[in-house]
Design an enzyme around this catalytic site. Structure first.
Site, PDB file in Angstrom:
ATOM      1  N   GLU A 118      29.378  47.036  43.150  1.00  0.00           N
ATOM      2  CA  GLU A 118      30.167  47.258  44.368  1.00  0.00           C
ATOM      3  C   GLU A 118      31.177  46.124  44.498  1.00  0.00           C
ATOM      4  O   GLU A 118      30.862  44.983  44.153  1.00  0.00           O
ATOM      5  CB  GLU A 118      29.287  47.237  45.631  1.00  0.00           C
ATOM      6  CG  GLU A 118      28.465  48.485  45.850  1.00  0.00           C
ATOM      7  CD  GLU A 118      27.128  48.417  45.142  1.00  0.00           C
ATOM      8  OE1 GLU A 118      26.706  47.294  44.773  1.00  0.00           O
ATOM      9  OE2 GLU A 118      26.502  49.475  44.943  1.00  0.00           O
ATOM     10  N   TYR A 130      37.273  43.669  36.730  1.00  0.00           N
ATOM     11  CA  TYR A 130      36.502  44.858  36.343  1.00  0.00           C
ATOM     12  C   TYR A 130      37.397  45.885  35.653  1.00  0.00           C
ATOM     13  O   TYR A 130      36.987  46.502  34.660  1.00  0.00           O
ATOM     14  CB  TYR A 130      35.807  45.469  37.569  1.00  0.00           C
ATOM     15  CG  TYR A 130      34.913  44.485  38.308  1.00  0.00           C
ATOM     16  CD1 TYR A 130      34.101  43.596  37.612  1.00  0.00           C
ATOM     17  CD2 TYR A 130      34.879  44.422  39.702  1.00  0.00           C
ATOM     18  CE1 TYR A 130      33.293  42.676  38.272  1.00  0.00           C
ATOM     19  CE2 TYR A 130      34.073  43.509  40.374  1.00  0.00           C
ATOM     20  CZ  TYR A 130      33.291  42.631  39.655  1.00  0.00           C
ATOM     21  OH  TYR A 130      32.499  41.731  40.312  1.00  0.00           O
TER      22      TYR A 130
HETATM   23  C1  LIG Z   1      36.485  37.328  40.457  1.00  0.00           C
HETATM   24  C2  LIG Z   1      36.158  36.018  39.707  1.00  0.00           C
HETATM   25  C3  LIG Z   1      34.660  35.970  39.412  1.00  0.00           C
HETATM   26  C4  LIG Z   1      36.956  36.004  38.372  1.00  0.00           C
HETATM   27  O1  LIG Z   1      36.576  34.829  37.644  1.00  0.00           O
HETATM   28  P1  LIG Z   1      37.485  34.200  36.496  1.00  0.00           P
HETATM   29  O2  LIG Z   1      36.622  33.326  35.652  1.00  0.00           O
HETATM   30  O3  LIG Z   1      38.685  33.583  37.109  1.00  0.00           O
HETATM   31  O4  LIG Z   1      37.940  35.506  35.681  1.00  0.00           O
HETATM   32  P2  LIG Z   1      38.470  35.514  34.168  1.00  0.00           P
HETATM   33  O5  LIG Z   1      39.243  34.283  33.904  1.00  0.00           O
HETATM   34  O6  LIG Z   1      37.348  35.849  33.257  1.00  0.00           O
HETATM   35  O7  LIG Z   1      39.479  36.735  34.245  1.00  0.00           O
HETATM   36  C5  LIG Z   1      39.365  37.854  33.391  1.00  0.00           C
HETATM   37  C6  LIG Z   1      40.442  38.849  33.798  1.00  0.00           C
HETATM   38  O8  LIG Z   1      40.258  39.284  35.153  1.00  0.00           O
HETATM   39  C7  LIG Z   1      41.527  39.456  35.776  1.00  0.00           C
HETATM   40  N1  LIG Z   1      41.686  38.464  36.845  1.00  0.00           N
HETATM   41  C8  LIG Z   1      40.812  37.480  37.185  1.00  0.00           C
HETATM   42  N2  LIG Z   1      41.278  36.792  38.259  1.00  0.00           N
HETATM   43  C9  LIG Z   1      42.448  37.352  38.594  1.00  0.00           C
HETATM   44  C10 LIG Z   1      43.410  37.069  39.617  1.00  0.00           C
HETATM   45  N3  LIG Z   1      43.239  36.080  40.501  1.00  0.00           N
HETATM   46  N4  LIG Z   1      44.525  37.847  39.660  1.00  0.00           N
HETATM   47  C11 LIG Z   1      44.718  38.850  38.788  1.00  0.00           C
HETATM   48  N5  LIG Z   1      43.853  39.158  37.781  1.00  0.00           N
HETATM   49  C12 LIG Z   1      42.730  38.416  37.703  1.00  0.00           C
HETATM   50  C13 LIG Z   1      42.565  39.239  34.700  1.00  0.00           C
HETATM   51  O9  LIG Z   1      42.767  40.497  34.051  1.00  0.00           O
HETATM   52  C14 LIG Z   1      41.843  38.276  33.789  1.00  0.00           C
HETATM   53  O10 LIG Z   1      42.330  38.276  32.475  1.00  0.00           O
HETATM   54  P3  LIG Z   1      43.596  37.311  32.104  1.00  0.00           P
HETATM   55  O11 LIG Z   1      43.326  35.952  32.706  1.00  0.00           O
HETATM   56  O12 LIG Z   1      43.572  37.327  30.609  1.00  0.00           O
HETATM   57  O13 LIG Z   1      44.788  37.968  32.724  1.00  0.00           O
HETATM   58  C15 LIG Z   1      36.595  34.773  40.537  1.00  0.00           C
HETATM   59  O14 LIG Z   1      37.919  34.969  40.998  1.00  0.00           O
HETATM   60  C16 LIG Z   1      35.702  34.490  41.723  1.00  0.00           C
HETATM   61  O15 LIG Z   1      34.709  33.753  41.621  1.00  0.00           O
HETATM   62  N6  LIG Z   1      36.023  35.067  42.887  1.00  0.00           N
HETATM   63  C17 LIG Z   1      35.203  34.855  44.122  1.00  0.00           C
HETATM   64  C18 LIG Z   1      33.847  35.552  44.014  1.00  0.00           C
HETATM   65  C19 LIG Z   1      34.006  37.053  43.893  1.00  0.00           C
HETATM   66  O16 LIG Z   1      34.905  37.667  44.486  1.00  0.00           O
HETATM   67  N7  LIG Z   1      33.118  37.693  43.103  1.00  0.00           N
HETATM   68  C20 LIG Z   1      33.134  39.122  42.886  1.00  0.00           C
HETATM   69  C21 LIG Z   1      32.279  39.804  43.873  1.00  0.00           C
HETATM   70  S1  LIG Z   1      32.348  41.603  43.618  1.00  0.00           S
END
Ligand SMILES: CC(C)(COP(=O)(O)OP(=O)(O)OC[C@H]1O[C@@H](n2cnc3c(N)ncnc32)[C@H](O)[C@@H]1OP(=O)(O)O)[C@@H](O)C(=O)NCCC(=O)NCCS
Length: 157
Positions: A118, A130
């Site tokens: 979700e 995702y």
């Molecule tokens: C969502 C979250 C876990 C992503 O973590 P992350 O380590 O930065 O993600 P990654 O570096 O592995 O990103 C993989 C891909 O996701 C997408 N992505 C991740 N963050 C993004 C952003 N801020 N904007 C756009 N695309 C994004 C991109 O496609 C990225 O690939 P790229 O960097 O080659 O373009 C992080 O932003 C976070 O902790 N957010 C707060 C907690 C949360 O919302 N959790 C999800 C609950 S459902």
């Protein structure tokens, strides 16, 4: 004069390993700056001890030991996986950590056929993560978060 290769790496090497009880204070720290409604201590304890849970952390792999920069948790039942939570420290984001954590947790379950999760419609970075892994939106849970619906996303393995 410095030679090529003398510089300390910009990003310390990170290893993925199962979450341990002693990791929880750092995990709570990450939750407090990452999630609108962090889990309580009781929920974390139950999750960590459930036989159906798999929690992985990304931990710095240095001589001094290491801080935790992110984690993922999934639940497994028969041939389904459910992503319970994923978060990365703000200063460690956009380095591929969440992607590594999620693909590693999924690959530990070769029996799995479908992954569900979700997500808040307003959570653009998570939805983008995702999407990039091939998940698609298959439904909506009204007011799942109290203040917002949840989108249900799934990935067929
Ligand atoms: C969502 C979250 C876990 C992503 O973590 P992350 O380590 O930065 O993600 P990654 O570096 O592995 O990103 C993989 C891909 O996701 C997408 N992505 C991740 N963050 C993004 C952003 N801020 N904007 C756009 N695309 C994004 C991109 O496609 C990225 O690939 P790229 O960097 O080659 O373009 C992080 O932003 C976070 O902790 N957010 C707060 C907690 C949360 O919302 N959790 C999800 C609950 S459902």
């Amino acid at each position: 004069m410095k030679e090529r290769g003398d510089e300390a790496p910009l990003v310390p090497p990170v290893e993925l390993r199962p979450m341990r009880e002693e990791d929880l204070p750092e995990v709570w720290e990450i939750d407090s700056v990452s999630l609108a409604r962090p889990w309580t201590r009781a929920i974390w304890q139950a999750e960590l001890h459930s036989p159906f849970s798999d929690y992985l952390v990304a931990a710095a792999n240095t001589a001094e030991g290491g801080g935790i920069s992110g984690y993922v948790g999934i639940k497994h039942t028969a041939d389904e996986l459910h992503v319970m939570n994923i978060a990365v420290r703000p200063e460690s984001r956009r380095r591929g950590l969440a992607r590594r954590l999620l693909t590693s947790a999924i690959s530990k379950h070769p029996e799995a056929r479908t992954v569900y999760l979700e997500v808040r419609p307003s959570n653009a970075s998570a939805r983008s993560l995702y999407d990039s892994l091939g998940f698609s939106t298959v439904g909506r849970r009204p007011r799942y978060y109290g203040d917002e619906d949840a989108l249900i996303m799934s990935l067929t393995l």
